[in-house]
Design an enzyme around this catalytic site. Sequence first.
Site, PDB file in Angstrom:
ATOM      1  N   GLU A 190       0.806  -1.228   0.000  1.00  0.00           N
ATOM      2  CA  GLU A 190       0.000   0.000   0.000  1.00  0.00           C
ATOM      3  C   GLU A 190       0.832   1.268   0.000  1.00  0.00           C
ATOM      4  O   GLU A 190       0.859   2.014   0.990  1.00  0.00           O
ATOM      5  CB  GLU A 190      -0.970   0.008   1.180  1.00  0.00           C
ATOM      6  CG  GLU A 190      -1.958  -1.130   1.166  1.00  0.00           C
ATOM      7  CD  GLU A 190      -3.128  -0.918   2.129  1.00  0.00           C
ATOM      8  OE1 GLU A 190      -3.137   0.064   2.881  1.00  0.00           O
ATOM      9  OE2 GLU A 190      -4.051  -1.761   2.105  1.00  0.00           O
ATOM     10  N   GLU A 233      -5.139  -8.529   0.394  1.00  0.00           N
ATOM     11  CA  GLU A 233      -5.863  -8.279   1.648  1.00  0.00           C
ATOM     12  C   GLU A 233      -7.329  -8.027   1.347  1.00  0.00           C
ATOM     13  O   GLU A 233      -7.657  -7.374   0.346  1.00  0.00           O
ATOM     14  CB  GLU A 233      -5.359  -7.021   2.393  1.00  0.00           C
ATOM     15  CG  GLU A 233      -4.020  -7.157   3.044  1.00  0.00           C
ATOM     16  CD  GLU A 233      -3.608  -5.886   3.797  1.00  0.00           C
ATOM     17  OE1 GLU A 233      -4.488  -5.114   4.227  1.00  0.00           O
ATOM     18  OE2 GLU A 233      -2.386  -5.690   3.934  1.00  0.00           O
TER      19      GLU A 233
END
Length: 454
Positions: A172, A360
Amino acid sequence: PGDAAATRPLAFPKGFLWGSATASYQVEGAAKEDGRGHSIWDTFSHTQGKTHNGDTGDVADDYYHRYRDDIRLMKDLGLTVCRFSVSWSRIFPNGTGSINQQGVDFYKKMVDAMLEAGIQPYCTLYHWDLPQALQDKGGWENRDTAQAFADYAGYVASKLSDRVKHFMTTNEIRSFVELGYREGIHAPGLRLDRAKVAQIAHHAVLGHGLAVQAIRAKAASGTRVGLAENPTVTNPAIETPEHIAAAHKAFREENAMYLSVIMEGRYTDLYLKQLGADAPKFTPEELRTIASPLDFVGINVYAPTYVRADAGERGYVMITPPTSFPKMASPWLTVGPESLYWAPKLIHDLWKVKEMYITENGASSDDVVAADGHVYDTDRVMYLRNYLTHLQRAISQGVPVKGYFLWSLLDNFEWADGYSKRFGIVYVDFATQKRIPKLSSQFYADVIRRNGLG
Ligand code: PNW
């Protein structure tokens, strides 16, 4: 189980990989053990007022000592893959320079325990815990951090690629750049202007690209390299051709600084125009490095955004959802299950990616232990069932998603929210470190056993 969705409704393809995801600082604890250096999250969490209740990752899930038991839990659920991250400052306590052998040994032992349990390890090299020594030299504001990251990534790959086949460079980039350097709510807690943030984002995507090259240079042959990014997921407001076309445009533009430049090796014209004099400084060679070919793309998918078609220059506008939009326990986590259809679908349509993972997906819930000792997280079960239904829809249309990593196996240190937000399918009593599988563990084990939802 059949080959695709043809035989049973809501079946996943044969060989689909089911796993869970974690990150070093969120689970390991053992912050001062075996030569680990300081990271920016040690500094941040120990600064008063930065995390909920002053919580820190000093102990977290004590995974550093309990990983054998936790891997047994994974095995019991039927997981065949596990995504974990390496703490940079366990390997290079000062970010660069001298190596801490005990750190390398820990990850070797931990990975071996996964392999013995029949679980394939997927290794993330940077899940936000930058060595403090590098932050002292400017962190990601300093271009040298990109090269330091590549050197570290190549070193870890050289040591672990005999047993780890899949590496992800970063987790991320969007989150650590924007939450850490613009909003100041994550480490290092800075609030910089948009020109600086754009340059930091550029250094971070450059670090990713340099790391891809370093891993390829240093790892065993056959090693597969990707990343785990959280693109803004631009769901079409309704699924009509004009709004779907708008969703494609929006996906490229809203991710211009991150996934788009990584996939295309260029910043979009609209992005550069919008930033004007605040645009990042870059060279053509850097852009080529940033777009180094990947073996797979991992995406973390949580909250949705919605877009609609518009006649203006951009071709789309973002919709602000009503305040009544459903949410999980984290205020940012609105529930949009179709995101798990559109995120991989848009990426596949735009960039023809051959292999994808959901690195995720998961949800926070206000879990309570019931009088009978169990945790009945029906909201998390609802969330997962609905998101997975949309993932199955994408796969059944030929979108090449090979695996799914649920965030997370255990409740853990949820960054600025400390231990107040629980994402596990296994409850952790942080006072005793006792693990209690929640209802969602039973749900997930059943999905894995049947390889589908139907
Ligand atoms: C991801 N947001 O973070 C991270 O990769 C995990 O470490 C984290 O625990 C998990 O999701 C749950 O939060 C995010 O504000 C943090 O949109 C914040 C956001 C999204 C993802």
